[in-house]
Design an enzyme around this catalytic site. Sequence first.
Site, PDB file in Angstrom:
ATOM      1  N   ASN A  91       1.008  -1.207   0.105  1.00 10.54           N
ATOM      2  CA  ASN A  91      -0.037  -0.188   0.222  1.00 10.54           C
ATOM      3  C   ASN A  91       0.778   1.266  -0.067  1.00 10.54           C
ATOM      4  O   ASN A  91       1.831   1.332   0.716  1.00 10.54           O
ATOM      5  CB  ASN A  91      -0.888   0.264   1.230  1.00 10.54           C
ATOM      6  N   VAL A 100       0.962   3.407   7.718  1.00 13.24           N
ATOM      7  CA  VAL A 100       2.405   3.391   8.676  1.00 13.24           C
ATOM      8  C   VAL A 100       3.392   3.969   7.360  1.00 13.24           C
ATOM      9  O   VAL A 100       3.723   3.125   6.256  1.00 13.24           O
ATOM     10  CB  VAL A 100       2.677   2.045   9.305  1.00 13.24           C
ATOM     11  N   HIS A 104       6.255  -1.270   3.588  1.00 11.87           N
ATOM     12  CA  HIS A 104       6.033  -2.562   4.246  1.00 11.87           C
ATOM     13  C   HIS A 104       5.666  -3.503   3.244  1.00 11.87           C
ATOM     14  O   HIS A 104       4.485  -2.995   2.555  1.00 11.87           O
ATOM     15  CB  HIS A 104       5.590  -2.591   5.492  1.00 11.87           C
TER      16      HIS A 104
HETATM   17  P1  AMP Z   1      -0.817   0.033   5.969  1.00 10.26           P
HETATM   18  O1  AMP Z   1      -2.179   0.153   6.229  1.00 10.26           O
HETATM   19  O2  AMP Z   1      -0.497  -0.712   4.507  1.00 10.26           O
HETATM   20  O3  AMP Z   1       0.124   1.185   6.132  1.00 10.26           O
HETATM   21  O4  AMP Z   1      -0.469  -1.073   7.053  1.00 10.26           O
HETATM   22  C1  AMP Z   1      -0.009  -1.250   8.203  1.00 10.26           C
HETATM   23  C2  AMP Z   1      -0.415  -2.225   8.978  1.00 10.26           C
HETATM   24  O5  AMP Z   1       0.515  -2.329  10.068  1.00 10.26           O
HETATM   25  C3  AMP Z   1      -1.803  -2.665   9.255  1.00 10.26           C
HETATM   26  O6  AMP Z   1      -2.157  -3.934   8.630  1.00 10.26           O
HETATM   27  C4  AMP Z   1      -1.704  -2.706  10.765  1.00 10.26           C
HETATM   28  O7  AMP Z   1      -2.667  -3.826  11.097  1.00 10.26           O
HETATM   29  C5  AMP Z   1      -0.357  -3.147  11.159  1.00 10.26           C
HETATM   30  N1  AMP Z   1       0.296  -2.511  12.301  1.00 10.26           N
HETATM   31  C6  AMP Z   1       0.157  -1.447  12.933  1.00 10.26           C
HETATM   32  N2  AMP Z   1       0.640  -1.222  14.109  1.00 10.26           N
HETATM   33  C7  AMP Z   1       0.858  -2.503  14.375  1.00 10.26           C
HETATM   34  C8  AMP Z   1       1.941  -3.204  15.498  1.00 10.26           C
HETATM   35  N3  AMP Z   1       2.129  -2.573  16.539  1.00 10.26           N
HETATM   36  N4  AMP Z   1       2.462  -4.301  15.120  1.00 10.26           N
HETATM   37  C9  AMP Z   1       2.097  -4.993  14.165  1.00 10.26           C
HETATM   38  N5  AMP Z   1       1.136  -4.427  12.933  1.00 10.26           N
HETATM   39  C10 AMP Z   1       0.823  -3.470  13.227  1.00 10.26           C
END
Ligand code: AMP
Length: 118
Positions: A91, A100, A104
């Site tokens: 994303n 985030v 990733h």
């Molecule tokens: P995106 O929306 O593509 O930026 O994905 C961010 C991902 O990070 C989401 O699927 C969240 O569930 C995941 N996420 C956020 N905080 C954490 C955390 N502390 N540990 C593991 N995954 C997380």
Amino acid sequence: MYTGHAMSCLFCKIVDGTIPSTPVYQDELCYAFADINPQAPVHVLVVPREHIVSMDECKQSNCNLMGHLLWAAAEIARAKGLGKGYRAVLNTGSDGGQSVEHLHVHLLGGRALSWPPG
Ligand code: AMP
Ligand code: ZN
């Protein structure tokens, strides 16, 4: 090896262990951990140790690293027995649903995934 680190970045803190996570795989270039809000039976995030904001920030000098992240996702998929298939997603930006700002790869599998995504 230089590894950029952003003090306020959630995934940099996960990479350095300041914030706990459930590790899945790690090596000198990347760290993979379980997504805290899984959208499939297998939902793993593969992140570079280096702080790169998004795919939109990738430079040609990041080509090896980017390939490595996809290879690591494939290794994890094999280790988790996802022989029927899986999805790897990056994303990017607000329209891409990125929440985030540390690049990733989502590895999703363990169920049939619909297409197109929302
Ligand atoms: P995106 O929306 O593509 O930026 O994905 C961010 C991902 O990070 C989401 O699927 C969240 O569930 C995941 N996420 C956020 N905080 C954490 C955390 N502390 N540990 C593991 N995954 C997380
Ligand atoms: Zn970061």
